[in-house]
Scaffold this motif. Structure first.
Motif, short mmCIF file in Angstrom:
data_model
loop_
_atom_site.label_atom_id
_atom_site.label_comp_id
_atom_site.label_asym_id
_atom_site.label_seq_id
_atom_site.Cartn_x
_atom_site.Cartn_y
_atom_site.Cartn_z
N THR A 73 -8.81 53.33 8.93
CA THR A 73 -8.29 54.51 8.61
C THR A 73 -8.05 55.48 7.25
N GLY A 272 -3.25 56.62 12.80
CA GLY A 272 -4.19 56.14 12.53
C GLY A 272 -5.26 55.90 14.03
N SER A 658 -3.92 53.42 7.09
CA SER A 658 -3.09 54.52 8.61
C SER A 658 -2.03 55.01 7.33
#
Length: 747
Positions: A73, A272, A658
């Motif tokens: 992510t 994410g 993320s």
């Protein structure tokens, strides 16, 4: 709030161990946050509404989150498409630009101007435009019972493709449909995929991988695990292939970056693309992972990693060639070890059996419809898992051991050349193989792979159930019986095969192109790969697929039953690389009796760990200089720099990179790991132990600004908050909101 002074710090640290600091289970679909999670999130400290997180009609947090490549992510942190992710997520791209002469892995890389930002062929950044529940459309005319799983799956795939195509017809968007809850529900994801993603900055490995494999999956952590990229778009701000004329992408939303810091109990949101979890496995599935699959894979990877490590230390060329491969292998090698420990500590199999006993009682005490649907489910599940064990183990040894040898993996890719039905098919297959030669051999060491082959072939032959071992391999066992048998075989294999160098491999392809297929089929590497893969397809894969299809069907029914049995429980679907929200709070934890871990680490800890004799803990001279001078700029907090913190969010692979966001929607860090004690959370969740590990955004800013001098990047970010550094108010970065307020006041 910045990290406080020492006395206040002691009180806050103690607060982080209160019993209320329990992990928050769940990876939730953003589309459903309002009805399932908004109230709970706001109670925990969220200041936003669900629509501020996910919206189709306006810019929201989802528009600053991308799937980076295929398995990580990233987050957008400027209005010029600047993308932040983990160092280990950008590692293969950094490695692709590296050489012995330009060793960006060791030394880092910083683009001091836009012209120095490096393109990365094949790297993508994928935004989610919208998502939609399409269960009715996908399951239309699909029988609920009385249909084989493979036939059902064909219908589901057909309907899913029709739904996806209709959703994006006439647009530049892409779309796919993913199953949830084992195929009880289906969701459409419409995406926008950008193909021009350029490397902007990466710290040296002594920062980006500080702690190395020693600290991987561990807490406390001091790793500066970040890298910076930029998304470029065509003149219309839409995706376009790489071109020097492309411009930085203008996002619908980018994350402001908070300098205000964190304290125990603060709300945290992780946004994410978590990869895969198996929270609804039965006891037989958990036992297969714990006692069979994980031990086998750890054993194979442990053997391979030792060989790679020795050769990488002996040669800079091999070190660069195998850096990304080694990191990828080592990551899950250590994760699986922690997973086994966690499952054992939780007595996970017994707990699953207890749940199954409750389910069986519920299913047999209901009405006729319930009994018909669920009463015989668990015995049938056990039967299929029993049938699967040997073929599952054999499958692991093919994928991890046999195809863990690069020569076997390469030879396997050439098998279709001999199967081509006509000249046109063969010509196309040969051309494809030619295109892959340079890519494969760029990062290949024949001597290293030969050592790997000798060790992994021995493991493959010794641990595969004898009835599932190819006759070809059994014959080799007899022929090369003895202490160094597989070593002797590997020497012969690598001396005779023409698939071990780019020149000789190309010569073989040239012969195949002329119609001389025997140039390939007589090669000993081809013959070994063909024997292993042919046996796999004939004797391992079919029974595995039959049992697995049955387990899939039964699991779908089991999950549906669990949801009926527990109507007061909020269920979340297992992760499957689709966009999810996890939320929790900053908190420390107690990994074992008598040990307490605080919720954060600092630059002081890096210097305490520093060891010039250990590659995992070497500190770059520039960082040591900044530490000695206490030259921390606006990123200083109580005389040091915060490096990492932990919180109670539920994460897994794919959540690497993320954004970790506070209750106001501001970036406070980048998720990069879990604690070792919590690695079993893909299968069973322990709220007292599971913690996600986050790079504090202020350490990233400090490295970019003070260490690298890449201040131009700081200037395009939106920094918010005014921490005090060394008793003085800090300078803020680009403050769009503040400027807007001033403009309104003047007006």
């Amino acid at each position: 709030m910045p990290i406080p002074n020492r006395l206040a710090l002691l009180a806050l640290t103690l607060l982080s161990f209160l019993p209320s600091a329990r992990a928050d289970e769940g990876m939730w679909l953003p589309l459903l946050l309002k009805q399932l999670n908004e109230a709970d999130m706001r109670q925990k400290g969220l200041k936003l509404m669900a629509e501020d997180i996910y919206s189709v009609n306006k810019g929201s947090l989802k528009d600053a989150v991308v799937q980076f490549g295929g398995g990580c992510t990233g987050e957008i942190i400027s209005d010029q498409g600047l993308l932040l992710t983990n160092h280990h997520c950008g590692y293969s791209s950094i490695q692709s630009h590296s050489s012995v002469e330009k060793d960006y892995l060791t030394n880092g890389y910083w683009a001091m101007s836009p012209s120095e930002e490096l393109p990365n062929q094949g790297l993508t950044a994928t935004f989610i435009v919208r998502m939609e529940d399409v269960t009715k459309q996908v399951l239309q005319d699909v029988p609920a019972t009385g249909i084989a799983e493979d036939a059902r799956e064909r219908l589901v795939q057909q309907h899913s493709q029709q739904v996806a195509q209709a959703a994006v017809q006439g647009t530049h968007y892409r779309a796919f449909v993913r199953p949830m809850f084992g195929g009880n529900e289906y969701y459409l994801f419409v995406t926008e995929v950008f193909e021009d993603v350029r490397l902007v900055g990466a710290p040296p490995s002594s920062i980006g991988k500080f702690g190395g494999d020693t600290d991987n999956w561990m807490w406390p952590r001091h790793t500066g695990d970040f890298s910076l990229f930029r998304i470029y778009a065509g003149p219309d701000n839409k995706p376009a292939p790489y071109s020097p004329q492309n411009k930085p992408f203008k996002p619908r939303h980018h994350l402001p970056i908070s300098l205000s810091g964190i304290k125990p109990g603060d709300f945290t949101l992780v946004f994410g693309f978590p990869g895969r979890t198996n929270e609804y496995l039965t006891s037989w599935g958990v036992d297969e992972i714990y006692s069979l699959s994980d031990p086998a894979k750890v054993k194979v990877r442990d053997t391979k990693l030792q060989i790679l490590d020795a050769d990488m230390k002996a040669s800079d060329k091999v070190r660069i060639q195998y850096a990304a491969k080694y990191a990828s292998l080592a990551n899950y090698w250590k994760k699986w070890q922690g997973e086994m420990r966690g499952l054992k500590r939780l007595d996970a199999v017994t707990r699953k059996q207890e749940q199954e006993a409750r389910f069986q009682q519920w299913s047999t005490q209901g009405d006729a419809a319930r009994r018909a649907a669920y009463a015989g489910l668990l015995p049938e599940m056990e039967k299929n898992y029993r049938a699967e064990r040997d073929v599952s183990l054999a499958r692991d040894y093919v994928t991890e051991a046999a195809l863990g040898i690069e020569l076997m993996l390469y030879a396997n890719s050439l098998l279709p050349l001999a199967d081509a039905k006509n000249t046109a098919d063969r010509t196309a297959a040969v051309q494809k193989a030619r295109n892959g030669v340079n890519g494969f051999f760029k990062n290949y060491s024949k001597p290293t792979d030969q050592k790997v082959a000798a060790a992994l072939l021995a493991l493959y032959a010794e641990n595969t159930p004898p009835t599932l071992l190819p006759d070809y391999v059994k014959a080799l066992q007899k022929q090369y019986a003895g202490k160094n048998g597989w070593t002797a075989y590997a020497e012969q294999l690598y001396s005779k095969s023409k698939l071990t160098t780019p020149e000789s491999a190309t010569a073989v392809l040239d012969e195949v192109a002329k119609g001389n297929v025997t140039a390939l089929t007589n090669d000993p590497a081809y013959q070994l790969a063909s024997a292993i893969v042919t046996n796999y397809r004939a004797n391992i894969l079919p029974p595995y697929q039959i049992a697995n299809d049955n387990i899939t069907l039964l699991s779908r029914t089991y999950i549906a039953g669990l949801r009926q049995m527990q109507t007061d429980k909020k269920f979340y679907p297992d992760a499957n690389s689709t966009l999810r929200v996890a939320y929790g709070q900053v908190a420390g934890y107690e990994p074992r009796d008598g040990v307490q871990y605080a919720y954060y680490t600092t630059l002081d800890g890096i210097m305490e760990k520093a060891d010039p004799t250990n590659p995992d803990f070497q500190v770059p001279a520039r960082l040591a200089e900044l530490y000695q001078k206490k030259d921390y700029g606006q990123y200083a907090v109580d005389g040091t720099v915060p490096v990492a913190f932990i919180a109670t969010n539920h994460t897994t692979g794919g959540n690497s990179g993320s954004p970790v966001i506070n209750g106001r929607g501001e970036l406070i860090g980048t998720n990069f790991d879990r604690n070792w004690e919590g690695t079993m959370s893909d299968i069973m969740f322990d709220p007292n132990q599971v913690r996600n590990i986050t790079l504090d955004v202020r350490y990233m800013l400090f490295v970019v600004d003070k260490y690298a001098g890449a201040t131009r990047l700081i200037q395009e970010m939106t920094l918010v908050g005014k921490p005090e550094a060394e008793g003085k108010p800090a300078k803020e970065g680009k403050m769009k909101k503040a400027k807007e307020r001033k403009m309104k006041q003047k007006a």
